[in-house]
Design a protein around this motif. Structure first.
Motif, PDB file in Angstrom:
ATOM      1  N   THR A   1       0.882  -1.216   0.054  1.00 57.88           N
ATOM      2  CA  THR A   1      -0.110  -0.004  -0.015  1.00 57.88           C
ATOM      3  C   THR A   1       0.833   1.183   0.134  1.00 57.88           C
ATOM      4  O   THR A   1       1.680   1.123   0.650  1.00 57.88           O
ATOM      5  N   GLU A   2       0.312   2.323  -0.795  1.00 60.79           N
ATOM      6  CA  GLU A   2       1.077   3.582  -0.859  1.00 60.79           C
ATOM      7  C   GLU A   2       0.113   4.502  -0.666  1.00 60.79           C
ATOM      8  O   GLU A   2      -0.984   4.613  -1.396  1.00 60.79           O
ATOM      9  N   GLN A   3       0.466   5.490   0.302  1.00 60.21           N
ATOM     10  CA  GLN A   3      -0.671   6.752   0.364  1.00 60.21           C
ATOM     11  C   GLN A   3      -0.204   7.815  -0.538  1.00 60.21           C
ATOM     12  O   GLN A   3       0.969   8.371  -0.541  1.00 60.21           O
ATOM     13  N   LEU A   4      -1.104   8.380  -1.346  1.00 57.50           N
ATOM     14  CA  LEU A   4      -0.822   9.469  -2.446  1.00 57.50           C
ATOM     15  C   LEU A   4      -1.867  10.525  -2.125  1.00 57.50           C
ATOM     16  O   LEU A   4      -2.876  10.221  -2.501  1.00 57.50           O
ATOM     17  N   GLY A   5      -1.653  11.605  -1.238  1.00 58.02           N
ATOM     18  CA  GLY A   5      -2.583  12.510  -0.995  1.00 58.02           C
ATOM     19  C   GLY A   5      -3.720  11.767  -0.215  1.00 58.02           C
ATOM     20  O   GLY A   5      -3.553  11.108   0.576  1.00 58.02           O
ATOM     21  N   ASN A   6      -4.916  11.979  -0.519  1.00 61.68           N
ATOM     22  CA  ASN A   6      -6.172  11.361  -0.044  1.00 61.68           C
ATOM     23  C   ASN A   6      -6.330   9.783  -0.596  1.00 61.68           C
ATOM     24  O   ASN A   6      -7.266   9.473  -0.384  1.00 61.68           O
ATOM     25  N   LYS A   7      -5.586   9.471  -1.459  1.00 61.78           N
ATOM     26  CA  LYS A   7      -5.784   8.220  -2.107  1.00 61.78           C
ATOM     27  C   LYS A   7      -5.035   7.325  -1.806  1.00 61.78           C
ATOM     28  O   LYS A   7      -3.640   7.411  -1.282  1.00 61.78           O
ATOM     29  N   THR A   8      -5.432   5.987  -1.356  1.00 62.35           N
ATOM     30  CA  THR A   8      -4.839   4.904  -0.991  1.00 62.35           C
ATOM     31  C   THR A   8      -4.642   3.789  -2.435  1.00 62.35           C
ATOM     32  O   THR A   8      -5.399   3.438  -2.851  1.00 62.35           O
TER      33      THR A   8
END
Ligand code: FAD
Length: 382
Positions: free
Chosen positions: A75-82
């Motif tokens: 999993t990678e967090q990009l802003g408010n997207k998972t």
């Protein structure tokens, strides 16, 4: 003799034969005869291929999405997207699709989001999408291309969960545990697909070599194996096989009829309310613009430019397709060539060129592999 009398006489006769054989034969030559075993000729009689260049109807080059450390499943967090990554399966994407899909599913479910965007419509994306649906998610697939215009459509289609899955000198030790978990899950899943329009089936696989084949360790994870999952490979004596070769073995393996398999699962995805949108993801901003908060990345090699994955590299593989022969339903590999006989054709080839992005088929490669197999067939008994 009528049919009823025949069976009444035939059954005790065969039992009697078995009793005689058991009492005087010291050791049976063949422990597990299969349908290719010719009882009066005394060896495995295997249908010969009709091999000639004019029967080649298609040549393709597919690019295996290889990562030395193994597929990226995290999993990678990009802003408010998972973002849940599930790509980079090398030469084992068909085999591992359900298993890594299951790991990706757990990562998605941990977010508690039910609306999921899934990027990519290959073997990995479709399997992952179906598993998410089974867990109650609403899935929309965003993809540049759909089958048949995908890498997964250019594969051999056999159970090979360790094929070019990693470089064992680079992959972390814990990768083997992840691989084993994915392999076991996939294997179980494929057993449920047997008998469904022949999308997956068991068939015989022959290995035919003059000298004992030597596999280079670390070539791509091939030495990963789970003993007891497939039936063991059986070495055949020269009396038991029809080839002019010293090292011949046989085992049963799973095979996938690629076009019907992909159609079957894509249809299931749609029946369960899934949506497919044709859209190319060119940059991270395109992902940010999607309505879903959780995004599963199954773009295969397509993930490289979008996520700047330096490790992801192609290993090209050429396949040359002969007109199908329904009586030949086996796989064979030998020095310099291999083939698999599927419903839609007999696929010859399976080479691998690391770092090659060129998908232009080489006529020379086809001629070389056809030549090797022609010679093997000419020298075959039967
Ligand atoms: C010659 C050959 C033989 C093989 N034989 C076997 C085998 O016998 N057994 C086995 O297990 N594996 C085999 N493989 C490996 C297997 O084919 C791959 O590992 C598998 O196809 C990878 O599947 P995927 O879904 O990740 O990728 P793909 O099939 O490439 O799917 C990727 C999807 O993402 C989409 N996409 C890509 N970029 C973008 C973008 N920018 N925006 C939107 N969508 C995008 C594509 O359109 C596609 O729908 C073989 C491969 C080759 C080349």
């Amino acid at each position: 003799m009528n049919r009823r009398n025949f069976f009444q006489k035939a059954v005790p006769a065969s039992l009697a034969l078995g009793a005689v054989a058991a009492s005087c034969a010291p050791k049976p030559q063949i422990q597990y005869p299969d349908k290719h075993y010719h009882i009066s000729k005394g060896y495995h009689q295997i249908p010969k291929l009709r091999l000639s260049m004019d029967r080649i109807v298609k040549e393709t080059v597919g690019l295996r999405p290889f990562r030395a450390s193994g597929p990226r499943i995290e999993t990678e967090q990009l802003g408010n997207k998972t973002i849940v990554h599930n790509y980079g399966h090398g030469g084992s994407g068909w085999s591992l699709s359900w298993g890594t899909g299951n790991i990706a599913r757990k990562l998605v479910l941990a977010t508690n989001e039910k609306k999921v965007a899934l990027l990519g419509c290959g073997a990995v994306g479709i399997a992952t999408a179906r598993l998410l649906q089974e867990s109650g998610c609403e899935v929309t697939i965003y993809t540049k291309d759909v089958p048949p215009n995908i890498t997964s459509n250019l594969a051999t289609g056999t159970w090979s969960p360790a094929s070019r899955v990693c470089d064992v000198n680079v992959a972390k030790p814990e990768f083997k545990t992840i691989w084993e978990d994915a392999t076991r899950f996939s294997f179980r899943r494929f057993q449920f697909l047997l008998g469904m329009d022949d999308i997956a089936c068991w068939a015989e696989e022959y290995s035919v070599f003059d000298k004992e084949p030597v596999y280079a360790p670390g070539a791509g994870g091939e030495e990963f194996e789970i003993h007891g999952l497939l039936p063991e490979r059986v070495r055949l004596t020269s009396k038991e096989h029809p080839f002019k070769a010293n090292f011949v073995s046989r085992r049963s393996n799973l095979m996938f009829n690629i076009p019907s398999y992909l159609r079957h699962h894509l249809n299931d995805f749609l029946i369960f309310g899934g949506k497919v949108k044709i859209q190319e993801i060119k940059k991270l901003e395109d992902i940010d613009a999607l309505p879903e908060r959780v995004v599963v990345n199954c773009m295969g090699l397509g993930a490289k430019p979008v996520f700047n994955d330096q490790e992801l590299t192609p290993i090209s593989g050429q396949l040359s397709c002969l007109i199908p022969q329904s009586e030949a339903n086996y796989k064979l590999y030998t020095q310099g060539a291999s083939f698999i006989s599927r419903k839609d054709g007999i696929y010859i080839g399976g080479n691998g060129i690391v770092g090659n992005w060129d998908t232009t088929p080489s006529r020379e490669q086809t001629e070389k592999t056809v030549g090797i197999l022609q010679k093997l067939m000419e020298e075959m008994r039967g």
